[in-house]
Motif scaffolding. Structure first.
Motif, PDB file in Angstrom:
ATOM      1  N   LEU A 152       0.821  -1.210   0.000  1.00  0.00           N
ATOM      2  CA  LEU A 152       0.000   0.000   0.000  1.00  0.00           C
ATOM      3  C   LEU A 152       0.857   1.262   0.000  1.00  0.00           C
ATOM      4  O   LEU A 152       0.554   2.226  -0.711  1.00  0.00           O
ATOM      5  N   GLU A 153       1.927   1.275   0.787  1.00  0.00           N
ATOM      6  CA  GLU A 153       2.751   2.472   0.852  1.00  0.00           C
ATOM      7  C   GLU A 153       3.523   2.698  -0.442  1.00  0.00           C
ATOM      8  O   GLU A 153       3.678   3.842  -0.884  1.00  0.00           O
ATOM      9  N   TYR A 154       4.003   1.637  -1.071  1.00  0.00           N
ATOM     10  CA  TYR A 154       4.710   1.801  -2.341  1.00  0.00           C
ATOM     11  C   TYR A 154       3.794   2.431  -3.384  1.00  0.00           C
ATOM     12  O   TYR A 154       4.180   3.379  -4.087  1.00  0.00           O
ATOM     13  N   HIS A 155       2.571   1.932  -3.491  1.00  0.00           N
ATOM     14  CA  HIS A 155       1.659   2.427  -4.532  1.00  0.00           C
ATOM     15  C   HIS A 155       1.031   3.766  -4.161  1.00  0.00           C
ATOM     16  O   HIS A 155       0.498   4.451  -5.043  1.00  0.00           O
ATOM     17  N   VAL A 343       5.385   8.420   2.458  1.00  0.00           N
ATOM     18  CA  VAL A 343       6.054   7.159   2.786  1.00  0.00           C
ATOM     19  C   VAL A 343       6.686   6.517   1.546  1.00  0.00           C
ATOM     20  O   VAL A 343       6.451   6.917   0.413  1.00  0.00           O
ATOM     21  N   ALA A 344       7.501   5.489   1.810  1.00  0.00           N
ATOM     22  CA  ALA A 344       8.095   4.621   0.780  1.00  0.00           C
ATOM     23  C   ALA A 344       9.017   5.367  -0.172  1.00  0.00           C
ATOM     24  O   ALA A 344       9.135   5.007  -1.335  1.00  0.00           O
ATOM     25  N   ASP A 350       7.076  -2.984  -4.482  1.00  0.00           N
ATOM     26  CA  ASP A 350       5.963  -3.123  -3.542  1.00  0.00           C
ATOM     27  C   ASP A 350       6.085  -4.360  -2.665  1.00  0.00           C
ATOM     28  O   ASP A 350       5.193  -4.669  -1.876  1.00  0.00           O
ATOM     29  N   ARG A 351       7.196  -5.050  -2.765  1.00  0.00           N
ATOM     30  CA  ARG A 351       7.495  -6.161  -1.854  1.00  0.00           C
ATOM     31  C   ARG A 351       8.551  -5.775  -0.821  1.00  0.00           C
ATOM     32  O   ARG A 351       8.901  -6.567   0.049  1.00  0.00           O
ATOM     33  N   MET A 374       3.390  10.508  -9.471  1.00  0.00           N
ATOM     34  CA  MET A 374       4.193  10.874  -8.310  1.00  0.00           C
ATOM     35  C   MET A 374       4.160  12.391  -8.124  1.00  0.00           C
ATOM     36  O   MET A 374       4.190  13.151  -9.087  1.00  0.00           O
ATOM     37  N   VAL A 375       4.112  12.820  -6.861  1.00  0.00           N
ATOM     38  CA  VAL A 375       4.192  14.240  -6.529  1.00  0.00           C
ATOM     39  C   VAL A 375       5.367  14.419  -5.573  1.00  0.00           C
ATOM     40  O   VAL A 375       5.444  13.734  -4.547  1.00  0.00           O
TER      41      VAL A 375
END
Length: 439
Positions: A152-155, A343-344, A350-351, A374-375
């Motif tokens: 979730l944090e990666y995406h 985050v991330a 994402d793993r 991405m921002v």
């Protein structure tokens, strides 16, 4: 074309959250996603509570930021549910019933006490429960499965059009407040009064802002996170650095500007940093390694310092010897969205996994390759920090600096210019410059 209205974009945003939740739960072998909004935290030897901050995982689903004790429950294939705490309370203002364009997408259950949530929560052993330990309700406690969090944090780095619209609204508020703060500075106000002018224009209290305002006059601009806020104005207000944001529906903006009181060399340097910063913003494109923007920023800022006679060596040599880091000691920026430092920033995938920072640059907060959605912030700075200058002056590269020029700029503190920039499939979208243009 990016819409300015988040309402018609929300359904697609919710669909994307459900898709991500489905994938994350599948990775972890779990059946339900449960997200508490968080609870109030209290001083250990007092009955005073700290300012409440909503769980970022919660406000990703709903634009609610002041509803402690509530829960999101999502099971793949079903409508998401909101357990909304609306207590019977005559000591405090009770949250209004849920309303707005997002409520039709949820099954909403009003609860009057925190414990009334328990019958509506799925089995804890089959759930990913994302939150702080203080959100525990009886034996029902957050477990934060690493596989779910990592996914979730990666995406979350890839903002939906709804999220861009929310950040655009936050930027508009921030730009309006920055204009008010500049006017207060030019009127001779103290740091504290400039801060109050900012909050008044933003219509947000200090604890509602996404981070503590940095309002620095003169030499205080050399303190990267200056938050002391002198109550009295200095006898001679030469310069003003303000790093202040605003929020809208749980999303943040992060904006920094620097001003000189009068036209002169310091304002000329501010203008040079601003021009370099806009060139860096133009680098926010798909496929660009964010670390390269950071390293290029060191070259650009060393060039400014060379042009103003502060450095005697070439920009390349300044970067190689790390002299540039004395004057630019932080990273070029970070991700932004639900959190100011989103985050991330170092996530390899994402793993999990980590993308390393460039050697010698420990304070960079983002190392990923940019992609549409991405921002990021772009915030180069030049500072005259006594501690770092003393170390340089006592080291082997002292000869690379014109110390008389350093002394000329030291009373102004420093310069930082910061914008929030969206990476698209084409030219970047600068939310901050757009907001200032219409403020």
């Amino acid at each position: 074309m990016h819409s300015h209205d988040p309402a018609p974009l929300y359904a697609a945003h919710l669909d994307e959250l459900r898709r991500r939740a489905d994938a994350a739960l599948g990775r972890a072998g779990l059946d339900h996603l449960v997200v508490p909004s968080g609870t109030a935290h209290f001083h250990v030897f007092d009955d005073r509570d700290y300012p409440y901050a909503v769980n970022p995982q919660f406000k990703a689903w709903v634009p609610l930021t002041r509803t402690p004790g509530s829960w999101i429950v999502y099971t793949p294939g079903r409508r998401p549910r909101l357990l909304y705490l609306q207590p019977r309370d005559y000591w405090h203002v009770v949250p209004r019933a849920p309303e707005g364009w997002w409520v039709e997408h949820f099954d909403i259950e009003i609860i009057r006490t925190p414990e009334q949530a328990l019958p509506h929560l799925p089995p804890a052993g089959r759930s990913a429960i994302l939150g702080e330990p203080q959100s525990a309700l009886g034996d029902y406690a957050p477990n934060n499965p690493p596989a779910v969090i990592a996914y979730l944090e990666y995406h979350r780095a890839f903002k939906t059009p709804y999220e861009i619209a929310m950040m655009r609204r936050a930027s508009a508020i921030g730009a309006r407040a920055h204009r008010a703060a500049e006017a207060a500075f030019r009127a001779g106000a103290s740091e504290f009064d400039i801060h109050l002018a900012y909050c008044a224009a933003a219509r947000q209290d200090a604890c509602e802002l996404p981070y503590g305002n940095i309002v620095a006059l003169n030499e205080h601009g050399a303190v990267l996170h200056y938050t002391e806020l002198d109550r009295d104005p200095p006898a001679d207000a030469r310069s003003f650095l303000i790093d202040a944001g605003a929020g809208y529906g749980g999303y943040a903006c992060d904006i920094t500007r620097t001003y000189a009181r009068a036209r002169g060399e310091f304002q000329d340097m501010v203008d040079a940093v601003d021009a370099a910063q806009q060139a860096m913003c133009a680098q926010v494109r798909a496929g660009v390694d964010y670390r390269e923007i950071h390293l290029d920023a060191h070259l650009a800022l060393a060039r400014v310092l060379r042009d103003f006679g502060v450095l005697k060596l070439s920009p390349e040599a300044a970067v190689e010897t790390r002299v540039s880091s004395v004057f630019f000691p932080h990273g070029i920026g970070h991700g932004i969205g639900l959190q100011v430092h989103d985050v991330a920033g170092f996530a390899e995938s994402d793993r999990g996994g980590t993308i390393a920072k460039p050697e010698g640059h420990p304070y960079l907060r983002l190392t990923r390759t940019l992609a549409p959605g991405m921002v990021v912030t772009i915030e180069p700075g030049i500072y005259f920090i006594d501690m770092l200058l003393e170390e340089l002056r006592g080291g082997p590269h002292a000869h690379s600096v014109d110390w008389a020029r350093v002394d000329a700029f030291r009373p102004f503190g420093g310069i930082r210019i910061e914008d929030d920039v969206v990476c698209t499939g084409d030219a970047p979208l600068n939310l901050t410059r757009e907001a200032f243009a219409t403020a």
